[in-house]
Scaffold this active site. Sequence first.
Site, mmCIF file in Angstrom:
data_model
loop_
_atom_site.group_PDB
_atom_site.id
_atom_site.type_symbol
_atom_site.label_atom_id
_atom_site.label_comp_id
_atom_site.label_asym_id
_atom_site.label_seq_id
_atom_site.Cartn_x
_atom_site.Cartn_y
_atom_site.Cartn_z
ATOM 1 N N GLU A 1 -1.527 -9.957 -6.276
ATOM 2 C CA GLU A 1 -1.474 -10.696 -7.549
ATOM 3 C C GLU A 1 -0.580 -9.995 -8.560
ATOM 4 O O GLU A 1 0.222 -10.630 -9.249
ATOM 5 C CB GLU A 1 -2.868 -10.888 -8.133
ATOM 6 C CG GLU A 1 -3.832 -11.637 -7.257
ATOM 7 C CD GLU A 1 -4.566 -10.730 -6.275
ATOM 8 O OE1 GLU A 1 -4.017 -9.701 -5.843
ATOM 9 O OE2 GLU A 1 -5.696 -11.047 -5.927
ATOM 10 N N GLU B 1 0.828 -1.203 0.000
ATOM 11 C CA GLU B 1 0.000 0.000 0.000
ATOM 12 C C GLU B 1 0.868 1.260 0.000
ATOM 13 O O GLU B 1 2.099 1.198 0.068
ATOM 14 C CB GLU B 1 -0.951 -0.026 1.203
ATOM 15 C CG GLU B 1 -1.948 -1.169 1.109
ATOM 16 C CD GLU B 1 -2.951 -1.191 2.236
ATOM 17 O OE1 GLU B 1 -2.802 -0.438 3.221
ATOM 18 O OE2 GLU B 1 -3.913 -1.986 2.118
ATOM 19 N N CYS C 1 -9.189 -8.519 -7.626
ATOM 20 C CA CYS C 1 -9.938 -7.359 -8.107
ATOM 21 C C CYS C 1 -9.915 -7.351 -9.644
ATOM 22 O O CYS C 1 -9.163 -8.109 -10.281
ATOM 23 C CB CYS C 1 -9.341 -6.067 -7.560
ATOM 24 S SG CYS C 1 -7.765 -5.603 -8.301
ATOM 25 N N CYS D 1 -1.737 -4.566 -5.656
ATOM 26 C CA CYS D 1 -2.296 -5.804 -5.127
ATOM 27 C C CYS D 1 -1.279 -6.939 -5.162
ATOM 28 O O CYS D 1 -0.341 -6.933 -5.958
ATOM 29 C CB CYS D 1 -3.522 -6.219 -5.924
ATOM 30 S SG CYS D 1 -4.929 -5.124 -5.756
ATOM 31 N N ALA E 1 0.722 5.768 0.965
ATOM 32 C CA ALA E 1 0.002 6.922 1.546
ATOM 33 C C ALA E 1 -0.854 7.590 0.470
ATOM 34 O O ALA E 1 -1.921 8.159 0.772
ATOM 35 C CB ALA E 1 0.990 7.920 2.140
HETATM 36 N N1 THU Z 1 -5.964 -6.421 -2.554
HETATM 37 C C1 THU Z 1 -5.089 -7.365 -3.016
HETATM 38 O O1 THU Z 1 -3.885 -7.281 -2.808
HETATM 39 N N2 THU Z 1 -5.592 -8.405 -3.717
HETATM 40 C C2 THU Z 1 -6.920 -8.579 -3.965
HETATM 41 O O2 THU Z 1 -7.265 -9.553 -4.610
HETATM 42 C C3 THU Z 1 -7.893 -7.613 -3.494
HETATM 43 C C4 THU Z 1 -7.376 -6.451 -2.764
HETATM 44 C C5 THU Z 1 -5.415 -5.278 -1.817
HETATM 45 C C6 THU Z 1 -5.791 -5.228 -0.334
HETATM 46 C C7 THU Z 1 -5.565 -3.760 -0.021
HETATM 47 O O3 THU Z 1 -4.171 -3.490 0.035
HETATM 48 C C8 THU Z 1 -6.166 -3.135 -1.265
HETATM 49 O O4 THU Z 1 -5.959 -4.081 -2.317
HETATM 50 C C9 THU Z 1 -5.506 -1.825 -1.550
HETATM 51 O O5 THU Z 1 -5.591 -1.475 -2.907
#
Ligand code: THU
Length: 137
Positions: A55, A44, A93, A53, A46
């Site tokens: 993936e 993540e 996502c 993500c 700020a």
């Molecule tokens: N997130 C993933 O890393 N993989 C997914 O399949 C769904 C969501 C992350 C969790 C949180 O960090 C959010 O996406 C921030 O964009």
Amino acid sequence: MYRTELIHEALKARENAYCPYSHYAVGAALLGKSGSVYRGCNVENASYGAANCAERTAVYSAVAAGEKKFVAIAIVGGLEGAQPPFSQFAFPCGVCRQVLWELGGEKLLVIVARDEDNYQEYTLGELLPEAFGPEKL
Ligand code: THU
């Protein structure tokens, strides 16, 4: 190296998640055609939109290592501190589905898991029907 081993790799990857804003740690393990496994975790920022993500971290790591053909990906997710079996399956996502389509295609196996014994699997074609990919250009 298959399902339970791949899920185990995703669980290990999740330990490195950087998620101080959502506190939702995700791990992914991507199996290349070569048999190599590439781990990924969410990272993540700020500036929220700059978050990456798990993936996509795995896909980008694989490409950077020279792997461009993928067989399967396992994904696990849960609030920080939670231990498996997690309360939900971490479905990718839409952005990740598109990125996975590019080099994984409709046959890529997507394993969403709560732990090594509780998982569901889908083809990417099921998760992203009528996708727009390189074959369209
Ligand atoms: N997130 C993933 O890393 N993989 C997914 O399949 C769904 C969501 C992350 C969790 C949180 O960090 C959010 O996406 C921030 O964009």
